[in-house]
Enzyme design. Structure first.
Site, PDB file in Angstrom:
ATOM      1  N   CYS A  86       0.835  -1.204   0.000  1.00 18.73           N
ATOM      2  CA  CYS A  86       0.000   0.000   0.000  1.00 18.73           C
ATOM      3  C   CYS A  86       0.873   1.260   0.000  1.00 18.73           C
ATOM      4  O   CYS A  86       1.540   1.528  -0.980  1.00 18.73           O
ATOM      5  CB  CYS A  86      -0.973  -0.048   1.177  1.00 18.73           C
ATOM      6  SG  CYS A  86      -2.384   1.036   0.970  1.00 18.73           S
ATOM      7  N   HIS A 203      -3.546  -5.685   0.987  1.00 19.36           N
ATOM      8  CA  HIS A 203      -2.888  -5.879   2.285  1.00 19.36           C
ATOM      9  C   HIS A 203      -2.827  -7.352   2.672  1.00 19.36           C
ATOM     10  O   HIS A 203      -3.750  -7.861   3.325  1.00 19.36           O
ATOM     11  CB  HIS A 203      -3.659  -5.129   3.373  1.00 19.36           C
ATOM     12  CG  HIS A 203      -3.484  -3.651   3.342  1.00 19.36           C
ATOM     13  ND1 HIS A 203      -2.463  -3.014   4.005  1.00 19.36           N
ATOM     14  CD2 HIS A 203      -4.201  -2.682   2.741  1.00 19.36           C
ATOM     15  CE1 HIS A 203      -2.559  -1.705   3.813  1.00 19.36           C
ATOM     16  NE2 HIS A 203      -3.610  -1.460   3.044  1.00 19.36           N
ATOM     17  N   GLU A 205      -1.139  -8.668   5.017  1.00 16.74           N
ATOM     18  CA  GLU A 205      -1.084  -8.828   6.484  1.00 16.74           C
ATOM     19  C   GLU A 205      -2.475  -8.804   7.106  1.00 16.74           C
ATOM     20  O   GLU A 205      -2.656  -9.188   8.254  1.00 16.74           O
ATOM     21  CB  GLU A 205      -0.175  -7.756   7.100  1.00 16.74           C
ATOM     22  CG  GLU A 205      -0.802  -6.383   7.303  1.00 16.74           C
ATOM     23  CD  GLU A 205      -0.885  -5.531   6.036  1.00 16.74           C
ATOM     24  OE1 GLU A 205      -0.626  -6.071   4.934  1.00 16.74           O
ATOM     25  OE2 GLU A 205      -1.236  -4.340   6.152  1.00 16.74           O
TER      26      GLU A 205
END
Lengths: 234, 733
Positions: A86, A203, A205
């Site tokens: 990002c 993302h 994560e």
């Protein structure tokens, strides 16, 4: 394996990446403050998401001039794995480690959602745990994720197989309807020619534990670990 | 001239005389301004304080009730939740983006001031009719402002509510709630000062923005309100993010004795509150305050509401270490004054004494008004409305119309603009459950949050409406499997000097208090926003409830969507037929009247307890409470979100299908479960003395509701899903 998470003022996914590397992937992980200029003893770097320096000039623009960046660029030259997520991707673009630029989303609004991503290559240090053309469910959250590059650059990215992730439908088709932000060729993530620097807007994560609805993202981090065990730091 | 000045600042003639009596002389311009902001409704609660005393504020779960920057409740394992909701209505009417953004900034500061890491944002929004282009612009601006600020901070915006009604046309309501997580031994309170303690100011430089914002918030909106634009502050979320990280680092290292954010009434309020709690005095030199512009007067500096500033009282000897931490984050901290023993608030401009007032006069000295409420004429008229006189309305068309109503339709257009996943804790995301559920890392626990208020019900019957708001919030948490713990509220009303508005306040607060007591969800923090009126209308009374709950095991959480073909659908609670105040009446019959459904607090407690046990034992696959739109909308939403249709059969009730389908009566929920668990659920319902009705089963691609052999509704799932899912996005295109 020792991961470093580079923290800029305004980073806000640093703790999320730390959590995944430490408590889910069970790796050695440390934060690297942006004022540091030495990152010799790390095996891989993560540039996390957020709004570095408020993204006040242009996303990632100010961060690309912060004190840590020469060391990050040097780390890349030496072949060290770097993943920018990002805002981290935006910083890698601004720093010239990856080609292209980001525009505002086509909708002109911030978009938070979960999208389908197609894995276009599995012979990289970031995707070796996936199968070819696998479709992942990964969250996005950005206002400027509309990836842009000129035709010449696009052709080079295609020829060198640098387009790692593309927005697609549930069956893996890259249609205009499922392109959330207007990115050229549905591009969600790219890799440099050498194959050690990767940037992506989604993302991973945020989808590395089943309790969050998907753990499709974890294999990106596990791929780096697998690669390291396989070939070692070159 | 003098009169003009203090009246413009918001003081009445009597209040100004009171100030003269306190000081024994005429106050100067600066002093008058300080009294005006501190004695505004926004800071002093002068109209609402006697009413707020009705709220229950204690319970074994409460660590900190009202009176601090935010309330604190125990969630076990040595951890606590810190939370509060606050309004930013008037600024948003003038400048929607900055108004909403700074509203978020302000509530976040209240939370980390207590030493807590902010982990979630919610909001409660009210706008006028979306047909109006100006309303769409306000709506768009407010949502973008909340997103712009909250997303940058990296605090997920996980829940909220949006409601539209013409009464909010010129006066939108924008309430923001923040929840923080803290280890109980790290809770920081506003003050712990000794004489000689220094006052440090850190964060943004002080400018001329937001001067007299608190006063502005305490008057009716008029055409000249646009000229109040300098009273609207401008936000810098990046600065706030730095402040969060730096201030939490100070608390971790135990470097501060006290911390106070600068919100309404700026330095005046934060300094006064720092000193008043111990009967101490304070002196401050305005020339030490870093300023954004040249030539600012002491008045402007003391009243500025520039955002992203904090007042720090260092532990003695820790000043240097504090400066180091701030330096790491690129922040300047300066000493602007110190705590004294004389009980006076002295403002110096260098050597010159620019003003001095007794600290306590500013805070505890604020006048309190007990007013006389009066029942408005519309109340009895509306109550007496004869629902039986309604013309027939096609049920299927009614359901489609409700699914497309902005008050019911999916709010995805809104929450898609909020980062609701950052911090990787959000386990029930917006739109998927009756509340937001977050896990707490390194524990098995989860926490759940919701904001609720059915304003039309409060308008029609403030007492019952107030109860309903609390009941719905608690039921929403229970539907997710979370035990309701405590609440915060934001009381949005019109001008309290009008007897009918005061009557609304009295009754709504009494209703909320009674429900909060019965459900054991004490009020631990809150905010009052009055004078929500404009030329065109006074807003519906809107006492918003923000409630938090806890799940011992977050893996037991429950969502609203149907899960599997063949699952049994059960209505828990009574089959009810009251249509008063419903969205159905408003949308299909253009009627806002009728008797508001009577809440039964005992029944509400029973259904909450039963839902909790159902979730804890894993006996149900989905739970969704019955609220706006009634049973039919509840069923449709569970189906749409689950991607599965249903076939249901209403209990035979002669000619009452529309009432049964669209009544919004409380204490009810629709659950789905595997057939083999039906007996256990029935047994449990009898134990909780709750009626239940098997409505039918999950499956197929159609939404079918029959009554005996007679098909009332037969809708295609895709069509229903499209109507419900896209209505808002279409309007906002």
């Amino acid at each position: 394996m020792k991961f470093g998470i580079v923290v800029f003022p305004g980073s806000n996914c640093d703790a999320d990446c730390y959590h995944v590397m430490k408590h889910v992937a069970h790796q050695n992980v440390e934060y690297i403050w942006h004022k540091q200029d030495d990152i010799k003893d790390f095996d891989a770097l993560i540039l996390p998401g957020g709004f570095s320096y408020g993204d006040y000039l242009r996303t990632g623009a100010i961060a690309s001039f912060s004190p840590i960046m020469p060391a990050v660029i040097d780390f890349a030259r030496r072949g060290g794995p770097i993943i920018g997520i990002c805002n981290g991707f935006q910083i890698l673009l601004e720093a010239g480690l990856l080609p292209g630029a980001m525009l505002r989303n086509r909708s002109l609004t911030f978009i938070c959602d979960t999208v389908n991503l197609r894995v276009n290559r599995t012979d990289t240090m970031f995707t070796n745990q996936y199968v070819q053309d696998q479709v992942l469910q990964v969250p996005i959250a950005h206002g400027e994720g509309n990836y842009y590059c000129d035709n010449e650059t696009l052709k080079r990215l295609q020829d060198k197989q640098q387009i790692l992730f593309t927005y697609c439908d549930a069956d893996g088709r890259e249609t205009a309807e499922v392109n959330p932000n207007g990115s050229v060729s549905n591009i969600a993530g790219i890799i440099n020619e050498r194959g050690n620097v990767m940037g992506m807007m989604p993302h991973p994560e945020r989808c590395s534990e089943p309790i969050l609805g998907s753990n499709d993202g974890l294999d990106i981090f596990l791929s780096i670990i697998e690669w390291r065990q396989g070939v070692g730091m070159r | 001239m003098k009169q003009l000045t203090y009246r413009q600042m918001g003081l009445s003639d009597e209040e100004f005389q009171q100030v003269e009596t306190i000081l024994g002389r005429e106050p100067n311009y600066l002093e008058t301004g300080m009294f005006a902001v501190m004695w505004s409704e926004h800071c002093g609660y002068k109209n609402s304080r006697p009413l707020l005393k009705m709220f229950p504020t204690e319970g074994s779960q409460v660590i900190q009730g009202p009176g601090e920057n935010a309330g604190v409740v125990n969630i076990g394992d040595g951890q606590a939740l810190v939370f509060k909701i606050e309004s930013h209505n008037h600024p948003c009417a003038i400048e929607p983006y900055q108004g909403a953004a700074t509203g978020v900034g302000g509530i976040v500061r209240d939370i980390f001031t207590m030493g807590a890491r902010p982990i979630a944002l919610l909001n409660s929004l009210r706008f006028g009719d979306l047909e109006d282009a100006r309303v769409r612009q306000l709506f768009r601006g407010v949502v973008a402002g909340i997103a712009g600020y909250g997303n940058c901070l990296g605090i997920p915006t996980v829940g909220g509510e949006v409601y539209f009604h013409p009464s909010y046309q010129d006066n939108p309501l924008v309430n923001a709630m923040c929840v923080g997580l803290v280890d109980q031994d790290e809770i920081a309170l506003a003050v712990a000062n000794e004489v000689g303690s220094l006052l440090m100011l850190v964060g943004a430089k002080t400018g001329r923005d937001g001067i007299h914002g608190a006063t502005f918030a305490s008057e009716e909106l008029s055409e000249s309100s646009a000229e109040r634009r300098p009273a609207v502050q401008v936000g810098d979320p990046f600065m706030e993010k730095l402040l969060i990280e730096a201030c939490l680092e100070l608390i971790k290292e135990d470097l501060v004795a006290g911390m106070q954010d600068l919100g309404a009434a700026g330095l005046t309020s934060s300094i006064a509150e720092t000193a008043s709690k111990k009967g101490l005095g304070v002196m401050v030199d305005v020339l030490k305050v870093p300023r954004r512009e040249e030539g600012m007067t002491p008045y402007e500096i003391m009243l500025s509401e520039s955002q992203e500033r904090m007042l720090i009282v260092p532990r003695p000897g820790k000043e240097a270490r504090i400066a180091e931490v701030f330096d790491k984050w690129g922040l300047d901290a300066v000493v602007i004054g110190k705590v004294t023993a004389d009980g006076m608030f002295k403002i110096y401009e260098g050597e010159i004494l620019a003003g001095e007032v007794p600290v306590e006069a500013l805070t505890d000295g604020c006048p309190v008004y007990v007013r006389q409420g009066e029942e408005p004429p519309h109340y009895k008229e509306a109550q007496a409305y004869d629902i039986d006189s309604l013309p027939r309305y096609d049920l299927q068309e009614a359901l489609l119309k409700l699914l497309a109503s902005p008050n019911i339709t999916s709010k995805k257009w809104v929450y898609r603009q909020y980062d609701y996943q950052v911090m990787t804790n959000t386990t029930v995301i917006p739109g998927h459950g009756d509340a937001a559920v977050l896990r707490i890392k390194n524990t098995l626990k989860g926490v759940a949050f919701t904001t609720d208020c059915s304003s039309r019900m409060v308008y029609l019957d403030p007492y019952r409406g107030g109860m309903l708001a609390v009941c719905e919030a608690a039921r929403n948490l229970a539907c997710c499997g979370a035990r309701p713990l405590a609440l915060t509220n934001c009381l949005n009303f019109g001008n309290p000097e009008k007897p009918d508005i005061y009557w609304q306040m009295q009754n709504a607060i009494q209703g909320m208090a009674d429900a909060a007591r019965a459900l054991n969800t004490p009020v631990v923090s809150g905010n009052v926003s009055l004078y929500n009126e404009s030329r065109s209308a006074q807003v519906f009374p809107t006492p918003v409830v923000g409630m938090v709950g806890v799940l011992d095991d977050v893996s037991k959480r429950c969502e609203m969507s149907f899960q599997n073909e063949g699952d049994i659908i059960v209505l828990l609670g009574r089959v009810r037929t009251e249509l008063g105040g419903s969205e159905y009446l408003a949308v299909c019959h253009q009627i806002e009247a009728g008797e508001v459904p009577q809440p039964d607090l005992h029944e509400e407690v029973q259904i909450i307890e039963m839902l909790l046990e159902l979730c804890a034992r894993g006996l149900i696959k989905s739970a969704h409470d019955i609220s706006e739109g009634g049973l039919a909308v509840t069923l449709a939403e569970s189906a749409i979100q689950g991607g599965l249709g249903f076939e249901t059969d209403l209990p035979a009730a002669a000619d009452q299908a529309s009432q049964i389908l669209f009544s919004e009566a409380p204490s009810r929920a629709v659950v789905s479960l595997a057939p083999e668990n039906l007996d256990a659920v029935k047994e449990m319902a009898s134990r909780y003395q709750l009626p239940w009705t098997v409505l039918g089963k999950v499956g197929g691609r159609r939404l079918v509701i029959s009554e005996g052999n007679h098909e009332l509704i037969d809708l295609d799932l895709e069509q229903a899903g499209h109507t419900w899912g896209e209505a808002l996005a279409c309007i906002m295109k």
